[in-house]
Design an enzyme around this catalytic site. Structure first.
Site, PDB file in Angstrom:
ATOM      1  N   HIS A  85      -7.514  -8.924 -10.849  1.00  0.00           N
ATOM      2  CA  HIS A  85      -6.820  -9.706 -11.885  1.00  0.00           C
ATOM      3  C   HIS A  85      -5.408 -10.085 -11.470  1.00  0.00           C
ATOM      4  O   HIS A  85      -4.836 -11.039 -11.989  1.00  0.00           O
ATOM      5  CB  HIS A  85      -6.859  -8.999 -13.248  1.00  0.00           C
ATOM      6  CG  HIS A  85      -5.932  -7.847 -13.434  1.00  0.00           C
ATOM      7  ND1 HIS A  85      -6.345  -6.535 -13.363  1.00  0.00           N
ATOM      8  CD2 HIS A  85      -4.605  -7.793 -13.703  1.00  0.00           C
ATOM      9  CE1 HIS A  85      -5.321  -5.728 -13.602  1.00  0.00           C
ATOM     10  NE2 HIS A  85      -4.255  -6.472 -13.800  1.00  0.00           N
ATOM     11  N   ASP A 220     -12.213  -3.867 -10.002  1.00  0.00           N
ATOM     12  CA  ASP A 220     -11.017  -4.704 -10.119  1.00  0.00           C
ATOM     13  C   ASP A 220     -10.123  -4.552  -8.881  1.00  0.00           C
ATOM     14  O   ASP A 220      -9.063  -3.936  -8.926  1.00  0.00           O
ATOM     15  CB  ASP A 220     -10.255  -4.323 -11.391  1.00  0.00           C
ATOM     16  CG  ASP A 220      -9.192  -5.341 -11.775  1.00  0.00           C
ATOM     17  OD1 ASP A 220      -8.927  -6.261 -10.971  1.00  0.00           O
ATOM     18  OD2 ASP A 220      -8.621  -5.224 -12.872  1.00  0.00           O
ATOM     19  N   SER A 649      -0.534  -2.375 -12.578  1.00  0.00           N
ATOM     20  CA  SER A 649      -1.781  -2.971 -12.092  1.00  0.00           C
ATOM     21  C   SER A 649      -1.709  -3.097 -10.576  1.00  0.00           C
ATOM     22  O   SER A 649      -0.754  -3.661 -10.046  1.00  0.00           O
ATOM     23  CB  SER A 649      -1.988  -4.355 -12.708  1.00  0.00           C
ATOM     24  OG  SER A 649      -2.302  -4.259 -14.067  1.00  0.00           O
TER      25      SER A 649
END
Length: 714
Positions: A85, A220, A649
């Site tokens: 992402h 991810d 992240s």
């Protein structure tokens, strides 16, 4: 849930661990690590091995990726790992209708096939210096306004005092609400190439439905590579550049994990507010979050009705719906978590303990109570206004056109700015349904008119209290409006001829001034600015000054607590243990998910839960190689008690020896209140297991040449 017997045992063996680290969480400046506690929890390396400005250390393998995420180097040839992402826009920019990399994935077969990404940067932190004395030294006895100017000047002087190379910079950041200041020496690399990405059916598996929740089964991750000039220095993109040789890279461990294993996360967390007074947390829990949830509830329900009934709308609005739902879900979890963990009660108890040691704290808290109570109606009006404008695209477009008209009339709309504006509009209109958004706008306006106190609203705004009346009114206005793309100007619309619409800027500006939707937006905007914004800001300035004082009082008064500064997008270390959770009665989440769980969720053709055929084949054949764990399955995601937030992240999750064991990508819904109140019972970060990452690279992508670069710990 943590067993009481275990709590007592842990308190006897490791009192510091229970009292400080896992009670309050922690996002530690790497030069000020709580090493004693980390070792008590199981860490085998030293703090110097994590951060050492003079010698290669783990910090030399951790970078801020493109200003918002974290990434880490996993090979001596500058191979970079981050979240799918985080690099999603880059995959999208390399995709075409004929070659959709988002759908199909991408894997370079050699370095020559790696794809450049203009504008993408990675930042290394070379050193961190405490410069508090130099920044605050001559501010004693100054009032807040005078001190602010002196601090600003001092920051400028101190920044320039560091000797840096052209590709380096110095950034000075306040900590503890301005009670301390740190200088960060940063080196930026600009030639970053895309190496590999799984298809979205792996990298975004579960999409909106699984966002913020566990059990999770998302791969991810994706890979880039840093390139440098022949001297290993940062350089603009060039075919002559070579893979960067890092000072340190992370060995990748595929050892099995077990509950209780020590882990730490290294990255750039965005923003937390752990030291607020109880009154502030109560306002967030009972007023601000619920207001923002209210508006998004209405928007999401309206979108969902149409998306369920019409496949074309579902495709067009999928990304938009996910964006709106993202923080809606986070805030709902935050409210539930703050309530369930009794965050306000804990804060009040802590405040009483501070007052008992330092009576001056009571004066500060009394002032907080006054300021937050008086600010409350303005804060609530602000929350509703910002969410209504953000979630009613018609009003959001009006906001954009309002800024355009002002720029055009003041002569600030040059050719380049205009072209950028038109390009942005073209992207918006591509996925905009004016009829659907007329319904969203009508419904959120009714909410706004009914929930916000009349003194904050434009004159005559009570006409928007009736939803059914709004549906007719806004639809009629939308039909004839240029900004919705349904009305025409010069015989063209925003859809059929945007260049023609903008051909005569004066004509367009005049049209906008007469547009009823623009008039509606302008009345809301002016009312908000005159009745809410100024007073809210006035109170907030006083609250910010008081918060700095309160932070200093906490640190001076509570000698038993080890403090860390709130996150502010600077490099931090957080630590905890691999652990499942018991968020509700009779509900237990194990710490690890597996490939079999991916197949349990599999829905053929679904945009969230489809699974690529090759992955299904690997599962059916049980072709797992060295990547299965003791259960005979491939681990996919796992949770731990590391204290993370946005910006983490892509952060590396490391084991007791500093080996990479996972890639941070999310938090568990029940613990999203950790930005305000970390609670080790509920707060969990979610990571992609390195076994799954290497399994996908090896078995699915057949990109063994990348594995050959890495140091794999088996």
């Amino acid at each position: 849930m943590i067993n009481k017997k275990n709590i007592l045992l842990a308190a006897v063996i490791f009192p510091a661990v229970m009292a400080f680290g896992q009670q309050y969480g922690g996002m530690w400046i790497p030069t000020e690590l709580n090493e004693k506690e980390m070792k008590a929890m199981g860490m085998k390396i030293s703090a110097k091995q994590i951060f050492d400005p003079a010698k290669p250390s783990i910090k030399d393998a951790v970078v801020q990726f493109d200003g918002g995420c974290t990434a880490e180097i996993i090979s001596p040839k500058g191979l970079l790992l981050t979240n799918h992402h985080c690099g999603y826009d880059n995959i999208q920019s390399h995709s075409t209708v004929e070659n959709d990399l988002l759908a199909n994935g991408f894997w370079a077969k050699n370095m020559g096939e790696e794809l450049p990404n203009p504008g993408v940067t990675v930042d290394f932190v070379l050193d961190i210096k405490d410069v508090t004395g130099q920044i605050l030294g001559n501010t004693k006895n100054l009032d807040a306004k005078q001190a602010e100017q002196v601090i600003k000047n001092n920051i400028d002087v101190v920044s320039k005092s560091f000797k840096t190379e052209p590709h380096q910079k110095v950034i000075i950041r306040p900590m503890y609400y301005g009670n301390k200041y740190y200088a960060y020496i940063i080196e930026t690399f600009k030639d970053i190439r895309m190496v590999g990405a799984p298809p979205s059916s792996i990298g975004k598996f579960g999409s909106d439905t699984d966002n913020w929740v566990f059990p999770r089964h998302t791969g991810d991750f994706m890979m880039f590579r840093i390139y440098a000039d022949k001297n290993n220095k940062p350089a603009e993109y060039s075919k002559d550049n070579v893979p960067y040789k890092p000072k340190h890279f992370l060995p990748v461990s595929i050892k099995d994990k077990k509950e209780g294993d020590f882990t730490f996360v290294f990255g750039f967390p965005g923003r937390t507010t752990e030291y607020l007074p109880s009154i502030a947390v109560e306002k967030i829990r009972t007023e601000i979050d619920p207001a923002m949830i209210d508006v998004r509830d209405v928007a999401l329900k309206t979108l969902d009705e149409k998306m369920r009934a019409d496949q074309a709308t579902k495709i067009k609005y999928a990304s938009k719906y996910a964006s709106v739902a993202n923080y809606w879900k986070k805030w709902k979890g935050e409210v539930e978590g703050l309530t369930k963990s009794d965050a306000v009660g804990k804060k009040q108890h802590y405040e009483q303990s501070l007052i008992a040691k330092n009576p001056e704290v009571k004066t500060t808290l009394d002032e907080f109570n006054r300021l937050y109570t008086e600010q409350s109606p303005y804060a609530l009006s602000r929350a509703y206004y910002s969410e209504v404008i953000r979630n009613a695209e018609t009003l959001s477009l009006a906001n954009n056109f309002y800024n355009f008209a002002n720029a055009a009339e003041s002569g600030k709309m040059d050719a380049k700015t205009l072209e950028n504006f038109k390009n942005r509009l073209t992207e918006i209109y591509k996925n905009y349904d004016p009829e659907l958004d007329a319904k969203v706008t009508a419904k959120v306006l009714a909410l706004y008119a009914n929930r916000v106190q009349p003194q904050f609203l434009p004159s005559g705004f009570e006409q928007y209290k009736d939803v059914n009346r709004n549906l007719q009114t806004i639809e009629e206005l939308s039909k004839n409006s240029v900004i919705t793309g349904r009305g025409t100007l010069n015989g063209a619309t925003m859809y059929s001829g945007i260049d023609k619409v903008f051909e005569d800027q004066n004509s367009l500006v005049q049209n906008l001034k007469n547009d009823p939707l623009m008039k509606l937006f302008t009345s809301m905007r002016e009312s908000y600015l005159t009745k809410t914004d100024g007073k809210y800001a006035e109170y907030q300035k006083q609250i910010d000054v008081l918060q700095k004082k309160y932070m200093a009082q906490q640190m001076e008064t509570d000698k038993n607590r080890t403090f860390y500064p709130d996150a502010n997008s600077t490099l931090r270390v957080t630590y905890g243990e691999v652990k499942g959770s018991n968020p509700k009665d009779a509900l237990y989440y194990g710490y690890q998910t597996h490939l079999s769980g991916v197949m349990e969720k599999y829905v053929p053709g679904d945009y969230e839960f489809d699974v690529p055929k090759k992955l299904i084949d690997l599962y059916n054949k049980k072709d797992y190689g060295i990547y299965k764990n003791s259960t005979g399955d491939v681990p996919v995601n796992f949770t731990a008690t590391n204290h993370t937030t946005g910006g983490n992240s892509g952060s590396p999750a490391l084991d007791a020896n500093g080996n990479l064991i996972g890639l941070n990508f999310d938090r568990q819904w029940e613990g999203t209140m950790s930005d305000i109140n970390f609670d080790p019972r509920f707060s969990r970060n979610i990571m992609v297991d390195t076994k799954y990452i290497l399994f996908i690279v090896d078995k699915y992508a057949d990109a063994k040449w990348l594995l050959n670069e890495m140091k794999i710990v088996k």
